[in-house]
Write an enzyme that holds these catalytic residues in place. Structure first.
Site, mmCIF file in Angstrom:
data_model
loop_
_atom_site.group_PDB
_atom_site.id
_atom_site.type_symbol
_atom_site.label_atom_id
_atom_site.label_comp_id
_atom_site.label_asym_id
_atom_site.label_seq_id
_atom_site.Cartn_x
_atom_site.Cartn_y
_atom_site.Cartn_z
ATOM 1 N N ARG A 92 1.429 29.542 1.647
ATOM 2 C CA ARG A 92 0.135 29.073 2.126
ATOM 3 C C ARG A 92 -0.664 30.236 2.709
ATOM 4 O O ARG A 92 -0.112 31.153 3.342
ATOM 5 C CB ARG A 92 0.364 28.016 3.195
ATOM 6 C CG ARG A 92 -0.878 27.385 3.808
ATOM 7 C CD ARG A 92 -1.661 26.604 2.813
ATOM 8 N NE ARG A 92 -2.563 25.621 3.443
ATOM 9 C CZ ARG A 92 -3.620 25.111 2.833
ATOM 10 N NH1 ARG A 92 -3.933 25.483 1.603
ATOM 11 N NH2 ARG A 92 -4.369 24.209 3.448
ATOM 12 N N THR A 97 -7.186 22.702 -7.171
ATOM 13 C CA THR A 97 -5.754 23.004 -7.132
ATOM 14 C C THR A 97 -5.176 22.736 -8.525
ATOM 15 O O THR A 97 -5.808 22.104 -9.364
ATOM 16 C CB THR A 97 -5.033 22.165 -6.061
ATOM 17 O OG1 THR A 97 -5.678 22.360 -4.805
ATOM 18 C CG2 THR A 97 -3.571 22.541 -5.916
ATOM 19 N N THR A 138 -3.357 26.942 -5.479
ATOM 20 C CA THR A 138 -4.735 26.518 -5.259
ATOM 21 C C THR A 138 -5.604 27.649 -4.751
ATOM 22 O O THR A 138 -5.102 28.671 -4.253
ATOM 23 C CB THR A 138 -4.756 25.372 -4.221
ATOM 24 O OG1 THR A 138 -6.079 24.881 -4.061
ATOM 25 C CG2 THR A 138 -4.240 25.848 -2.877
ATOM 26 N N GLU A 185 -9.661 28.154 1.817
ATOM 27 C CA GLU A 185 -8.609 27.321 2.403
ATOM 28 C C GLU A 185 -8.792 27.055 3.897
ATOM 29 O O GLU A 185 -8.298 26.052 4.413
ATOM 30 C CB GLU A 185 -7.238 27.956 2.185
ATOM 31 C CG GLU A 185 -6.795 28.023 0.748
ATOM 32 C CD GLU A 185 -6.559 26.663 0.137
ATOM 33 O OE1 GLU A 185 -6.456 25.678 0.879
ATOM 34 O OE2 GLU A 185 -6.478 26.596 -1.104
ATOM 35 N N ASP A 240 -9.674 23.771 5.478
ATOM 36 C CA ASP A 240 -8.682 22.708 5.678
ATOM 37 C C ASP A 240 -8.350 22.509 7.156
ATOM 38 O O ASP A 240 -7.708 21.521 7.517
ATOM 39 C CB ASP A 240 -7.393 23.021 4.919
ATOM 40 C CG ASP A 240 -7.463 22.589 3.471
ATOM 41 O OD1 ASP A 240 -8.481 22.003 3.075
ATOM 42 O OD2 ASP A 240 -6.499 22.848 2.723
ATOM 43 N N SER A 276 -1.963 21.313 4.745
ATOM 44 C CA SER A 276 -2.201 21.067 3.326
ATOM 45 C C SER A 276 -1.633 19.708 2.940
ATOM 46 O O SER A 276 -0.812 19.129 3.657
ATOM 47 C CB SER A 276 -1.529 22.153 2.481
ATOM 48 O OG SER A 276 -1.554 21.831 1.107
ATOM 49 N N SER A 277 -2.073 19.197 1.784
ATOM 50 C CA SER A 277 -1.502 17.978 1.211
ATOM 51 C C SER A 277 -0.678 18.265 -0.039
ATOM 52 O O SER A 277 -0.194 17.326 -0.679
ATOM 53 C CB SER A 277 -2.614 16.990 0.856
ATOM 54 O OG SER A 277 -3.265 16.529 2.014
ATOM 55 N N GLY A 313 -5.684 17.655 -6.267
ATOM 56 C CA GLY A 313 -6.459 16.508 -5.804
ATOM 57 C C GLY A 313 -6.724 16.454 -4.324
ATOM 58 O O GLY A 313 -7.036 15.386 -3.799
ATOM 59 N N GLY A 314 -6.590 17.587 -3.592
ATOM 60 C CA GLY A 314 -6.872 17.558 -2.158
ATOM 61 C C GLY A 314 -5.989 16.555 -1.448
ATOM 62 O O GLY A 314 -4.775 16.465 -1.691
#
Length: 629
Positions: free
Chosen positions: A130, A431, A449, A470, A473, A497-498, A518-519
């Site tokens: 990340r 992503t 992503t 990013e 987020d 993050s998801s 897809g967020g």
């Protein structure tokens, strides 16, 4: 707490795909397979640069598999498998090729999470790649100094301020050093060739470029690359990216030291702090905070994967800083107490939506970067907590959102009372995801992503890749006056993050691997696909293709047009109190939720790779030796 490992130095030591004792039967089988197997269609050949590969959403066979959103990328991974590489080698090759053909979704300028099943040990490992905030980032960095109010979200996105320190190249190098069989240079070769020769522009690529055209024109380096001659790329034309080919060659020669301590890193930091804004742009572009020192300090993390038992299988995914594993895991634990297979389809969907609603309420309150917040991961995934949260579900009516979170460490909060929940925050719908498997039984599920479709819209001049956005987020403000929440910005912090790369084991061996872009809908996409496959009797291709619903502790549930227009379950769900709305136009170029790439290991030794049949223009599934069944 996560274990921090120093960034690896390049080493000639390489792992093999499987122990020597295990290789002999595999090699014998490989020699005999042409004699034992019926004739089948040939696997796709290596990229010649002449014709675009065909898109096929399902492929079944032996020897290894790749599924991604793009056939050029899947073919790059298959090329590495064909040359004797393993699933990790193929995953890096596929990801690098996605940086060429899916530059608005992923690439060198972004980050992600990789989940790996090691057939040698029977264990699941993860790499947290990340992006991180620069050292100068503060909790109020997204507030306007003059007013104390959050800056406009669009202004935050299209700025250097939103760019996090990229983690994707470090993820590639770390995964290869730990589990791969080839060098980074070799894994990058198919992508270098693809960037040099170019790919055929399809409808999806042109549509995504058009979606971003206005903001791309505001940055000189981005317009020069993605709007050649000042125009949108024509469908059927060939799009080449020599700058990205040169960047990949630099990484091949120098390793990731070129980025995390060398000239490429200096170029990234300079671009973030001084974005190349077009002279005629009327957009306010805020400079970023990143320095070369931030890049030099970056490290990937090795987190223990999340794990829940569900219907006799083990579901592994990403631990925080991702909320994917904890949220999908909590929802699965809630659903474990209900016989979905014995319900009619409307009731099964009702329970899926309610479990997701509850898990999102808890996710928004508790999940952030565990290096900065006390994230109750173990408690969120406890069966006792799930059993108590399940008491909220009423088969006769839907819950009302926002639903209050519960404290998984405080049983007094488990009282089934509704109230104010936390904000789900902003997550871009872009992503990309890929899965790979090899002949030895290794499996990779990898989501990567640059956040929004098109990221920050800022391209590093001459380097051929977009930088991420990013850091949007993060929550821009505290959850409430009383609770700051775990996801405010901070120096060196990873935004929540998801992303939910997932591997499912049955009796200790891989059964499924899947994930999606897809967020914030990534989690529900993975969850619904698992419920479809494990509870509702669908095959994996059916589970991927089925219309999607996404409930994330919001008043209305996102629903794809196929559900809204023709699903027989819509009316009974609305009678229970569910409200449905299509994905907003800005959510994706078309009203869809997610784009799954998945695979299933079948009982007879074959692997079935599955990609989207329609979403995002359809994905690409490939196997090394296709079978007729």
């Amino acid at each position: 707490m996560p274990v921090r490992h120093p960034r690896p130095t390049r080493s000639p030591r390489r792992r093999t795909g499987a122990p020597a004792a295990a290789l002999l039967p595999s090699l014998v089988l490989a020699l005999l397979m042409p004699l034992l197997s019926p004739p089948a269609a040939a696997a796709p050949a290596a990229d010649t640069g002449r014709e675009p590969p065909a898109k096929r959403p399902v492929a079944t066979g032996h020897g290894g598999a790749v599924a991604s959103v793009d056939p050029y990328a899947s073919r790059a991974g298959l090329e590495v498998l064909r040359a004797g590489g393993n699933a990790v080698d193929a995953a890096v090759a596929t990801a690098a090729a996605l940086g060429v053909v899916e530059p608005y979704s992923a690439g060198v300028g972004g980050g992600g999470y990789l989940v790996h099943y090691d057939a040698r040990t029977g264990r699941v490992h993860t790499v947290d790649g990340r992006e991180t905030a620069p050292a100068a980032m503060r909790p109020d960095s997204f507030l306007d100094p003059a007013t104390g109010e959050p800056i406009p979200f669009d202004e935050a996105v299209n700025s250097g301020l939103s760019v996090g320190v990229p983690g994707t190249p470090a993820t590639w190098e770390e995964a290869l050093d730990r589990w791969g069989t080839v060098s980074l240079a070799k894994a990058l070769r198919p992508a270098v060739r693809l960037a040099e020769r170019g790919f055929t522009v399809d409808e999806e690529f042109r549509a995504q470029t058009a979606q971003n055209e206005d903001r791309f024109r505001d940055f000189t380096s981005t317009a020069e690359l993605f709007l050649p001659g000042g125009e949108l790329p024509e469908m059927g034309s060939r799009f080449r990216n020599p700058g990205l080919a040169a960047t990949y060659r630099l990484l091949a020669r120098e390793g990731t030291d070129a980025l995390y301590g060398g000239r490429l890193g200096r170029e990234i930091a300079d671009t973030v702090r001084r974005p190349p804004v077009a002279p005629d742009a009327d957009r306010r572009v805020r400079p970023g905070l990143m320095t070369p020192g931030d890049l030099a300090r970056y490290r990937v993390l090795h987190q223990r994967p999340t794990k829940v038992d569900y219907r006799g299988v083990e579901v592994y995914s990403m631990a925080p800083s991702s909320s994917g594993g904890t949220t999908a895991g909590e929802a699965l634990n809630i659903l474990e107490g209900f016989d979905l297979a014995g319900m009619d389809r409307a009731q099964a969907l009702h329970h899926y939506l309610e479990a997701s609603r509850i898990a999102y309420a808890d996710r928004n309150r508790w999940v952030g970067d565990p290096a900065f917040s006390d994230v109750p991961t173990e408690e969120l995934l406890s069966e006792r907590f799930a059993k108590e949260r399940a008491c909220l579900i009423d088969p006769g009516r839907a819950l009302t959102s926002p639903l209050a979170p519960a404290d998984p460490r405080d049983p007094d909060s488990w009282d089934c009372a509704a109230g104010r929940g936390g904000d789900e925050g902003h997550e871009g719908p872009s992503t990309t995801h890929l899965v790979t498997a090899d002949r030895w039984g290794n499996v990779v599920s990898y989501t990567l992503t640059i956040e929004q479709t098109g990221g920050s819209a800022i391209t590093v001049p001459g380097r051929g890749f977009l930088l991420n956005n990013e850091l949007t987020d993060f929550d821009f403000t505290p959850l409430s006056e009383e609770v700051a929440g775990p996801n405010l910005p901070g120096p060196g912090k990873r935004p929540r993050s998801s992303m939910s790369p997932t591997i499912v084991l049955e009796d200790g061996r891989p059964l499924l691997a899947l994930g999606s872009p897809g967020g914030s809908t990534i989690i529900t996409t993975v969850l619904q696909t698992l419920v479809n496959r494990l509870d509702l009797g669908m095959t994996l291709p059916e589970a991927v293709a089925a219309p999607r619903l996404s409930q994330r502790n919001t008043a209305a549930t996102l629903a794809e047009p196929a559900f809204l227009e023709s699903a027989p379950e819509r009316a009974p769900l609305e009678r229970l109190g569910h409200r449905f709305t299509p994905p907003p136009p800005a959510f994706t170029p078309s009203p869809e939720i997610g784009a799954v790439a998945a695979l299933e290991v079948l009982g007879d030794g074959r692997v079935r790779a599955v990609a989207e049949p329609e979403r995002r223009g359809g994905g690409s599934a490939m196997v090394l030796r296709p079978s007729r069944r």
